[in-house]
Design an enzyme around this catalytic site. Sequence first.
Site, mmCIF file in Angstrom:
data_model
loop_
_atom_site.group_PDB
_atom_site.id
_atom_site.type_symbol
_atom_site.label_atom_id
_atom_site.label_comp_id
_atom_site.label_asym_id
_atom_site.label_seq_id
_atom_site.Cartn_x
_atom_site.Cartn_y
_atom_site.Cartn_z
ATOM 1 C CE LYS A 56 38.882 41.375 35.792
ATOM 2 N NZ LYS A 56 39.342 40.076 35.465
ATOM 3 C CG HIS A 184 32.695 36.283 34.804
ATOM 4 N ND1 HIS A 184 31.770 36.325 35.986
ATOM 5 C CD2 HIS A 184 33.976 36.542 35.370
ATOM 6 C CE1 HIS A 184 32.414 36.480 36.873
ATOM 7 N NE2 HIS A 184 33.618 36.681 36.764
ATOM 8 C CD GLU A 261 38.861 34.492 33.160
ATOM 9 O OE1 GLU A 261 37.929 35.495 33.252
ATOM 10 O OE2 GLU A 261 39.059 34.120 31.888
#
Length: 439
Positions: A56, A184, A261
Amino acid sequence: MPVDQAVPPAAPEEADHNRHQDQRDPFIVANLDVLASRHQAFCQALPRVTPFYAVKCNNSPNVLRVLAALGTGFDCASQMELEQVLSLGVAPSRIIYANPCKPIYHIRFAAYHGVQLMTFDCEEELIKVAQHHPGARLVIRLWTQDSNSTFPLSTKFGAKLELCEHLLKSARDLGLAVVGVSFHVGSDCHSPHSFTQAIEDCRHVFEMARGVGHDMSLLDIGGGFPGAEGSESRFEEIAKLINACLARDFPERSGVKVIAEPGRFYAESVSMAAVNIIAKKAVLEPGGQRKLLYYLNEGHYGIFRLFLRQPVFRAPIVVKELCSDPPLFPCTLYGPTCDSFDKLFLEEVKLPELDVGDWLVFSSMGAYTSVMSSSFNGFLPASIFYAVGPELRSLLEPAPEAGTCPVWRGCRPSFAAQTISDSPSLQTVLPDYGVSRTN
Ligand code: PLP
Protein backbone atom coordinates in the site's frame (compact mmCIF):
# COMPACT_ATOMS: atom_id res chain seq x y z
CA MET A 1 -1.02 42.73 -30.06
CA PRO A 2 -4.13 43.50 -32.16
CA VAL A 3 -6.73 40.76 -31.91
CA ASP A 4 -6.51 39.78 -35.58
CA GLN A 5 -2.76 39.16 -35.23
CA ALA A 6 -3.06 37.07 -32.07
CA VAL A 7 -1.58 33.58 -32.18
CA PRO A 8 -4.50 31.17 -32.62
CA PRO A 9 -5.00 28.65 -29.81
CA ALA A 10 -3.37 25.28 -30.40
CA ALA A 11 -5.52 22.60 -32.03
CA PRO A 12 -6.72 20.02 -29.49
CA GLU A 13 -4.22 17.32 -30.59
CA GLU A 14 -1.42 19.83 -30.47
CA ALA A 15 -2.45 21.02 -27.02
CA ASP A 16 -2.55 17.43 -25.85
CA HIS A 17 0.86 16.82 -27.34
CA ASN A 18 2.21 19.91 -25.58
CA ARG A 19 0.88 18.69 -22.25
CA HIS A 20 3.01 15.56 -22.45
CA GLN A 21 6.01 17.59 -23.55
CA ASP A 22 5.78 20.18 -20.81
CA GLN A 23 9.23 20.43 -19.26
CA ARG A 24 7.71 21.92 -16.14
CA ASP A 25 5.42 19.04 -15.24
CA PRO A 26 6.03 17.67 -11.75
CA PHE A 27 8.11 14.53 -11.57
CA ILE A 28 9.55 12.03 -9.14
CA VAL A 29 12.97 10.38 -9.21
CA ALA A 30 13.05 6.99 -7.49
CA ASN A 31 16.46 5.55 -6.72
CA LEU A 32 16.03 1.79 -6.59
CA ASP A 33 19.51 1.32 -5.14
CA VAL A 34 18.32 3.16 -2.05
CA LEU A 35 15.47 0.65 -1.82
CA ALA A 36 17.95 -2.23 -1.88
CA SER A 37 20.06 -0.57 0.81
CA ARG A 38 16.97 -0.07 3.00
CA HIS A 39 16.31 -3.80 2.74
CA GLN A 40 19.86 -4.51 3.81
CA ALA A 41 19.58 -2.07 6.73
CA PHE A 42 16.32 -3.66 7.89
CA CYS A 43 17.72 -7.20 7.81
CA GLN A 44 20.89 -6.14 9.58
CA ALA A 45 19.09 -4.30 12.37
CA LEU A 46 16.39 -6.96 12.87
CA PRO A 47 18.05 -10.27 12.01
CA ARG A 48 15.20 -12.39 13.41
CA VAL A 49 12.51 -10.57 11.45
CA THR A 50 11.46 -11.40 7.87
CA PRO A 51 10.12 -8.28 6.10
CA PHE A 52 6.79 -8.53 4.30
CA TYR A 53 6.82 -5.19 2.45
CA ALA A 54 3.51 -3.26 2.74
CA VAL A 55 2.47 -2.79 -0.88
CA LYS A 56 0.00 0.00 0.00
CA CYS A 57 2.90 2.32 0.72
CA ASN A 58 4.30 2.40 -2.81
CA ASN A 59 3.03 -0.15 -5.31
CA SER A 60 5.08 1.01 -8.27
CA PRO A 61 5.94 -2.04 -10.41
CA ASN A 62 9.68 -1.40 -10.28
CA VAL A 63 9.67 -1.15 -6.48
CA LEU A 64 7.81 -4.46 -6.24
CA ARG A 65 10.10 -6.12 -8.79
CA VAL A 66 13.21 -5.12 -6.86
CA LEU A 67 11.79 -6.41 -3.59
CA ALA A 68 10.57 -9.64 -5.17
CA ALA A 69 14.09 -10.18 -6.56
CA LEU A 70 15.63 -9.44 -3.15
CA GLY A 71 13.36 -12.06 -1.59
CA THR A 72 11.08 -10.08 0.73
CA GLY A 73 7.56 -11.19 1.53
CA PHE A 74 4.60 -8.89 0.84
CA ASP A 75 1.73 -7.48 2.88
CA CYS A 76 -1.28 -6.98 0.61
CA ALA A 77 -4.52 -5.24 1.55
CA SER A 78 -6.81 -6.01 -1.40
CA GLN A 79 -7.36 -8.24 -4.40
CA MET A 80 -5.56 -5.80 -6.66
CA GLU A 81 -2.46 -5.78 -4.48
CA LEU A 82 -2.57 -9.59 -4.32
CA GLU A 83 -2.83 -9.74 -8.11
CA GLN A 84 0.07 -7.33 -8.54
CA VAL A 85 2.38 -9.36 -6.32
CA LEU A 86 1.30 -12.79 -7.61
CA SER A 87 1.84 -11.60 -11.18
CA LEU A 88 5.54 -11.13 -10.36
CA GLY A 89 5.79 -14.86 -9.68
CA VAL A 90 5.90 -14.44 -5.90
CA ALA A 91 4.78 -17.64 -4.15
CA PRO A 92 1.50 -17.28 -2.18
CA SER A 93 3.39 -18.41 0.93
CA ARG A 94 5.37 -15.13 0.75
CA ILE A 95 2.18 -13.07 1.09
CA ILE A 96 0.08 -12.04 4.07
CA TYR A 97 -3.34 -10.56 3.33
CA ALA A 98 -3.12 -8.08 6.21
CA ASN A 99 -6.38 -6.21 6.06
CA PRO A 100 -8.57 -7.26 9.00
CA CYS A 101 -11.81 -6.19 7.23
CA LYS A 102 -11.96 -7.70 3.75
CA PRO A 103 -14.59 -7.80 1.01
CA ILE A 104 -15.91 -11.35 0.49
CA TYR A 105 -14.90 -11.34 -3.16
CA HIS A 106 -11.29 -10.56 -2.23
CA ILE A 107 -11.24 -13.36 0.36
CA ARG A 108 -12.42 -15.78 -2.33
CA PHE A 109 -9.69 -14.53 -4.65
CA ALA A 110 -7.05 -15.20 -1.97
CA ALA A 111 -8.46 -18.69 -1.38
CA TYR A 112 -8.44 -19.50 -5.09
CA HIS A 113 -4.81 -18.38 -5.46
CA GLY A 114 -3.54 -20.17 -2.36
CA VAL A 115 -2.88 -17.11 -0.19
CA GLN A 116 -3.49 -18.53 3.25
CA LEU A 117 -2.15 -16.05 5.78
CA MET A 118 -4.72 -13.38 6.62
CA THR A 119 -5.53 -11.15 9.58
CA PHE A 120 -8.80 -10.64 11.46
CA ASP A 121 -9.90 -8.66 14.50
CA CYS A 122 -13.63 -9.42 14.95
CA GLU A 123 -16.16 -12.23 14.94
CA GLU A 124 -17.93 -11.14 11.74
CA GLU A 125 -14.69 -11.57 9.81
CA LEU A 126 -14.31 -15.10 11.15
CA ILE A 127 -17.78 -15.99 9.88
CA LYS A 128 -16.90 -14.73 6.39
CA VAL A 129 -13.57 -16.56 6.36
CA ALA A 130 -15.16 -19.82 7.59
CA GLN A 131 -17.55 -19.68 4.66
CA HIS A 132 -15.23 -18.47 1.89
CA HIS A 133 -11.71 -19.55 2.89
CA PRO A 134 -11.93 -22.29 5.49
CA GLY A 135 -8.31 -23.34 4.84
CA ALA A 136 -6.95 -19.91 5.82
CA ARG A 137 -4.13 -19.63 8.38
CA LEU A 138 -5.41 -16.78 10.50
CA VAL A 139 -3.50 -14.10 12.38
CA ILE A 140 -5.33 -12.19 15.09
CA ARG A 141 -4.65 -8.43 14.94
CA LEU A 142 -4.18 -7.02 18.39
CA TRP A 143 -5.09 -3.46 19.41
CA THR A 144 -2.06 -1.32 20.35
CA GLN A 145 -1.37 1.98 21.99
CA ASP A 146 -0.53 4.21 19.00
CA SER A 147 -0.93 7.76 20.27
CA ASN A 148 2.79 8.39 19.66
CA SER A 149 2.58 7.71 15.94
CA THR A 150 2.03 10.32 13.23
CA PHE A 151 -0.71 8.19 11.65
CA PRO A 152 -2.56 6.17 14.30
CA LEU A 153 -4.56 3.11 13.22
CA SER A 154 -6.01 1.67 16.41
CA THR A 155 -9.40 3.38 16.32
CA LYS A 156 -10.07 1.45 13.13
CA PHE A 157 -8.31 -1.89 13.68
CA GLY A 158 -7.25 -4.29 16.39
CA ALA A 159 -8.94 -6.53 18.97
CA LYS A 160 -8.50 -5.46 22.59
CA LEU A 161 -6.53 -7.96 24.67
CA GLU A 162 -9.57 -8.80 26.82
CA LEU A 163 -11.55 -9.77 23.70
CA CYS A 164 -8.93 -12.07 22.23
CA GLU A 165 -9.80 -15.24 24.15
CA HIS A 166 -13.41 -15.04 22.99
CA LEU A 167 -12.33 -14.54 19.36
CA LEU A 168 -9.84 -17.39 19.56
CA LYS A 169 -12.54 -19.72 20.86
CA SER A 170 -14.95 -18.59 18.15
CA ALA A 171 -12.34 -19.35 15.49
CA ARG A 172 -11.77 -22.81 16.96
CA ASP A 173 -15.53 -23.49 17.10
CA LEU A 174 -15.83 -22.49 13.44
CA GLY A 175 -13.07 -24.97 12.57
CA LEU A 176 -10.58 -22.22 11.69
CA ALA A 177 -6.83 -22.33 12.39
CA VAL A 178 -5.29 -19.32 14.11
CA VAL A 179 -1.51 -19.50 13.68
CA GLY A 180 -0.31 -16.12 14.85
CA VAL A 181 -0.72 -12.64 16.28
CA SER A 182 -0.09 -9.29 14.60
CA PHE A 183 -0.20 -5.62 15.57
CA HIS A 184 0.54 -2.23 14.05
CA VAL A 185 1.77 0.57 16.32
CA GLY A 186 0.65 3.25 13.83
CA SER A 187 2.65 4.62 10.92
CA ASP A 188 5.80 6.65 11.66
CA CYS A 189 6.03 5.57 15.28
CA HIS A 190 7.84 7.88 17.71
CA SER A 191 7.75 5.62 20.71
CA PRO A 192 9.83 2.42 20.83
CA HIS A 193 7.81 1.54 23.92
CA SER A 194 4.72 0.97 21.73
CA PHE A 195 6.53 -2.00 20.17
CA THR A 196 7.74 -3.42 23.47
CA GLN A 197 4.29 -3.26 25.06
CA ALA A 198 2.69 -4.81 21.99
CA ILE A 199 5.19 -7.69 21.85
CA GLU A 200 4.57 -8.40 25.51
CA ASP A 201 0.79 -8.42 24.88
CA CYS A 202 1.33 -10.83 21.97
CA ARG A 203 3.00 -13.29 24.32
CA HIS A 204 -0.21 -13.32 26.41
CA VAL A 205 -2.28 -13.93 23.28
CA PHE A 206 0.01 -16.83 22.31
CA GLU A 207 -0.63 -18.40 25.73
CA MET A 208 -4.40 -17.86 25.41
CA ALA A 209 -4.46 -19.28 21.89
CA ARG A 210 -2.47 -22.38 22.83
CA GLY A 211 -4.81 -22.75 25.80
CA VAL A 212 -7.82 -23.03 23.49
CA GLY A 213 -6.06 -25.43 21.12
CA HIS A 214 -4.50 -23.33 18.35
CA ASP A 215 -1.06 -24.28 17.03
CA MET A 216 0.70 -20.90 17.21
CA SER A 217 3.85 -20.26 15.19
CA LEU A 218 3.84 -16.68 13.81
CA LEU A 219 4.41 -13.23 15.32
CA ASP A 220 3.83 -10.25 13.00
CA ILE A 221 5.18 -6.96 14.41
CA GLY A 222 3.57 -4.85 11.64
CA GLY A 223 4.89 -1.57 10.25
CA GLY A 224 5.41 1.85 11.80
CA PHE A 225 9.21 2.05 11.40
CA PRO A 226 10.28 5.61 10.48
CA GLY A 227 11.65 5.99 6.95
CA ALA A 228 12.48 9.61 6.14
CA GLU A 229 16.06 10.72 5.57
CA GLY A 230 17.43 11.58 9.02
CA SER A 231 15.33 9.08 10.98
CA GLU A 232 18.00 6.36 11.00
CA SER A 233 18.90 6.68 14.69
CA ARG A 234 15.22 6.47 15.70
CA PHE A 235 14.94 3.24 13.70
CA GLU A 236 18.09 1.83 15.30
CA GLU A 237 16.72 2.56 18.76
CA ILE A 238 13.41 0.85 17.93
CA ALA A 239 15.23 -2.16 16.42
CA LYS A 240 17.43 -2.63 19.50
CA LEU A 241 14.41 -2.68 21.79
CA ILE A 242 12.49 -5.06 19.54
CA ASN A 243 15.45 -7.48 19.49
CA ALA A 244 15.62 -7.41 23.28
CA CYS A 245 11.85 -8.03 23.60
CA LEU A 246 11.94 -10.87 21.10
CA ALA A 247 14.80 -12.50 23.00
CA ARG A 248 12.72 -12.25 26.20
CA ASP A 249 9.21 -13.10 24.97
CA PHE A 250 9.83 -15.15 21.80
CA PRO A 251 13.35 -16.60 22.06
CA GLU A 252 14.71 -18.41 19.04
CA ARG A 253 14.24 -21.79 20.74
CA SER A 254 10.46 -21.13 20.78
CA GLY A 255 10.47 -21.79 17.02
CA VAL A 256 8.14 -18.83 16.44
CA LYS A 257 8.66 -17.17 13.05
CA VAL A 258 8.75 -13.37 13.28
CA ILE A 259 7.69 -11.18 10.37
CA ALA A 260 7.07 -7.42 9.95
CA GLU A 261 5.14 -5.31 7.46
CA PRO A 262 7.40 -2.30 6.86
CA GLY A 263 6.18 0.23 4.31
CA ARG A 264 7.60 3.70 4.80
CA PHE A 265 10.92 2.38 6.17
CA TYR A 266 11.60 0.83 2.77
CA ALA A 267 10.07 3.39 0.42
CA GLU A 268 10.12 6.87 1.94
CA SER A 269 13.73 7.88 1.28
CA VAL A 270 13.79 6.23 -2.15
CA SER A 271 12.19 9.16 -4.01
CA MET A 272 12.42 12.89 -4.35
CA ALA A 273 9.82 15.03 -6.08
CA ALA A 274 10.30 18.18 -8.14
CA VAL A 275 7.31 20.52 -8.46
CA ASN A 276 6.97 23.78 -10.32
CA ILE A 277 5.44 27.12 -9.39
CA ILE A 278 2.63 27.72 -11.89
CA ALA A 279 1.15 30.88 -10.40
CA LYS A 280 1.96 33.43 -7.72
CA LYS A 281 0.21 36.21 -5.81
CA ALA A 282 1.73 38.77 -3.49
CA VAL A 283 -0.54 40.16 -0.75
CA LEU A 284 0.07 43.03 1.64
CA GLU A 285 -1.15 42.16 5.15
CA PRO A 286 -2.86 44.92 7.24
CA GLY A 287 0.42 45.52 9.17
CA GLY A 288 2.23 46.07 5.86
CA GLN A 289 3.82 42.62 5.79
CA ARG A 290 4.31 41.05 2.41
CA LYS A 291 2.87 37.58 2.08
CA LEU A 292 3.22 35.24 -0.89
CA LEU A 293 0.86 32.64 -2.29
CA TYR A 294 2.56 30.07 -4.50
CA TYR A 295 0.46 27.74 -6.67
CA LEU A 296 2.27 24.48 -7.48
CA ASN A 297 1.53 21.88 -10.14
CA GLU A 298 1.23 19.16 -7.45
CA GLY A 299 -0.91 19.32 -4.34
CA HIS A 300 -3.14 17.61 -1.81
CA TYR A 301 -4.96 15.61 -4.49
CA GLY A 302 -1.64 14.43 -5.91
CA ILE A 303 1.50 13.34 -4.11
CA PHE A 304 1.10 15.59 -1.05
CA ARG A 305 -2.03 13.87 0.28
CA LEU A 306 -0.52 13.13 3.68
CA PHE A 307 1.24 16.44 4.25
CA LEU A 308 -1.79 18.07 5.86
CA ARG A 309 -1.78 15.32 8.50
CA GLN A 310 1.90 15.73 9.34
CA PRO A 311 2.72 17.99 12.27
CA VAL A 312 6.23 18.73 11.00
CA PHE A 313 6.94 21.16 8.15
CA ARG A 314 8.85 19.39 5.36
CA ALA A 315 11.05 22.15 3.94
CA PRO A 316 11.64 22.00 0.18
CA ILE A 317 14.95 22.68 -1.53
CA VAL A 318 14.62 25.86 -3.57
CA VAL A 319 16.12 25.46 -7.05
CA LYS A 320 17.13 29.04 -7.69
CA GLU A 321 20.28 31.11 -7.53
CA LEU A 322 19.71 33.41 -4.58
CA CYS A 323 21.86 35.78 -2.57
CA SER A 324 23.51 34.13 0.43
CA ASP A 325 20.92 35.25 2.98
CA PRO A 326 17.69 35.99 1.08
CA PRO A 327 14.77 37.61 2.91
CA LEU A 328 12.08 35.09 3.79
CA PHE A 329 8.34 35.72 3.55
CA PRO A 330 5.35 33.94 5.04
CA CYS A 331 4.04 31.79 2.18
CA THR A 332 1.10 29.52 1.52
CA LEU A 333 1.76 26.62 -0.83
CA TYR A 334 -1.36 25.72 -2.81
CA GLY A 335 -1.91 22.78 -5.15
CA PRO A 336 -3.19 23.31 -8.69
CA THR A 337 -6.89 22.40 -8.32
CA CYS A 338 -9.85 24.71 -7.72
CA ASP A 339 -10.43 23.37 -4.21
CA SER A 340 -9.29 25.75 -1.45
CA PHE A 341 -8.47 22.74 0.74
CA ASP A 342 -5.80 21.89 -1.83
CA LYS A 343 -2.71 23.14 -0.03
CA LEU A 344 0.44 21.48 1.26
CA PHE A 345 0.56 22.77 4.83
CA LEU A 346 -2.07 24.16 7.18
CA GLU A 347 0.33 26.79 8.46
CA GLU A 348 2.20 29.40 6.48
CA VAL A 349 5.84 28.55 5.75
CA LYS A 350 8.87 30.82 5.31
CA LEU A 351 10.36 30.89 1.83
CA PRO A 352 12.27 33.39 -0.31
CA GLU A 353 10.70 35.36 -3.14
CA LEU A 354 10.29 32.96 -6.07
CA ASP A 355 8.75 33.20 -9.51
CA VAL A 356 6.46 31.31 -11.82
CA GLY A 357 8.57 28.57 -13.44
CA ASP A 358 10.84 28.03 -10.39
CA TRP A 359 11.28 24.53 -9.01
CA LEU A 360 10.91 23.21 -5.47
CA VAL A 361 12.37 19.82 -4.63
CA PHE A 362 11.05 17.65 -1.78
CA SER A 363 13.09 14.73 -0.48
CA SER A 364 11.75 11.54 1.19
CA MET A 365 8.72 11.38 -1.09
CA GLY A 366 8.56 7.63 -1.71
CA ALA A 367 5.89 6.60 0.81
CA TYR A 368 2.13 7.18 0.49
CA THR A 369 2.61 9.73 -2.31
CA SER A 370 2.06 8.59 -5.92
CA VAL A 371 -0.02 5.70 -4.69
CA MET A 372 -2.54 8.19 -3.28
CA SER A 373 -2.54 10.50 -6.32
CA SER A 374 -5.74 11.25 -8.17
CA SER A 375 -6.39 13.10 -11.42
CA PHE A 376 -8.90 15.47 -9.74
CA ASN A 377 -9.55 18.56 -11.87
CA GLY A 378 -7.57 17.01 -14.71
CA PHE A 379 -4.13 17.19 -13.12
CA LEU A 380 -2.39 13.91 -13.89
CA PRO A 381 -0.14 12.09 -11.40
CA ALA A 382 3.54 13.07 -11.55
CA SER A 383 5.76 10.94 -13.82
CA ILE A 384 8.28 8.70 -12.09
CA PHE A 385 11.86 8.32 -13.33
CA TYR A 386 13.78 5.32 -12.04
CA ALA A 387 17.46 5.28 -11.27
CA VAL A 388 19.16 1.93 -10.90
CA GLY A 389 22.83 1.01 -10.54
CA PRO A 390 24.54 -1.80 -12.45
CA GLU A 391 24.42 -4.37 -9.63
CA LEU A 392 20.69 -4.16 -9.12
CA ARG A 393 20.07 -3.79 -12.85
CA SER A 394 21.49 -7.26 -13.38
CA LEU A 395 18.90 -8.66 -10.95
CA LEU A 396 16.00 -7.19 -12.92
CA GLU A 397 14.99 -8.66 -16.25
CA PRO A 398 14.11 -6.68 -18.28
CA ALA A 399 15.84 -3.71 -16.66
CA PRO A 400 13.72 -0.60 -16.02
CA GLU A 401 14.28 2.10 -18.59
CA ALA A 402 16.41 4.99 -17.47
CA GLY A 403 14.53 8.27 -17.55
CA THR A 404 15.68 11.78 -18.11
CA CYS A 405 14.95 14.52 -15.61
CA PRO A 406 13.17 17.37 -17.32
CA VAL A 407 14.09 19.74 -14.48
CA TRP A 408 17.63 20.00 -15.75
CA ARG A 409 16.60 21.11 -19.20
CA GLY A 410 16.68 24.84 -19.51
CA CYS A 411 17.90 25.28 -15.96
CA ARG A 412 21.28 26.87 -15.49
CA PRO A 413 24.04 24.43 -14.42
CA SER A 414 24.78 26.38 -11.25
CA PHE A 415 21.17 25.90 -10.03
CA ALA A 416 21.44 22.22 -10.74
CA ALA A 417 24.83 21.94 -9.03
CA GLN A 418 23.53 23.70 -5.93
CA THR A 419 20.49 21.45 -5.75
CA ILE A 420 22.59 18.34 -6.16
CA SER A 421 24.98 19.33 -3.42
CA ASP A 422 22.06 20.14 -1.08
CA SER A 423 20.30 16.84 -1.57
CA PRO A 424 21.84 13.46 -0.80
CA SER A 425 19.14 11.69 -2.82
CA LEU A 426 19.86 13.77 -5.89
CA GLN A 427 23.58 13.32 -5.52
CA THR A 428 23.15 9.59 -5.73
CA VAL A 429 20.59 9.73 -8.51
CA LEU A 430 22.52 11.71 -11.06
CA PRO A 431 24.98 10.62 -13.69
CA ASP A 432 26.02 7.20 -12.36
CA TYR A 433 22.52 5.84 -12.53
CA GLY A 434 21.35 6.46 -16.03
CA VAL A 435 19.12 9.37 -15.03
CA SER A 436 20.77 11.98 -17.12
CA ARG A 437 21.02 15.68 -16.86
CA THR A 438 20.26 17.16 -20.21
CA ASN A 439 21.72 20.66 -20.01
N1 PLP B 1 0.60 -3.08 7.67
C1 PLP B 1 -0.64 -2.58 7.78
C2 PLP B 1 -1.74 -3.51 8.12
C3 PLP B 1 -0.88 -1.22 7.57
O1 PLP B 1 -2.13 -0.74 7.67
C4 PLP B 1 0.21 -0.38 7.22
C5 PLP B 1 0.00 1.05 7.00
O2 PLP B 1 -1.05 1.60 7.12
C6 PLP B 1 1.47 -0.96 7.08
C7 PLP B 1 1.65 -2.30 7.34
C8 PLP B 1 2.68 -0.15 6.70
O3 PLP B 1 2.99 0.74 7.70
P1 PLP B 1 4.29 1.66 7.62
O4 PLP B 1 4.29 2.32 6.31
O5 PLP B 1 4.12 2.59 8.76
O6 PLP B 1 5.47 0.77 7.81
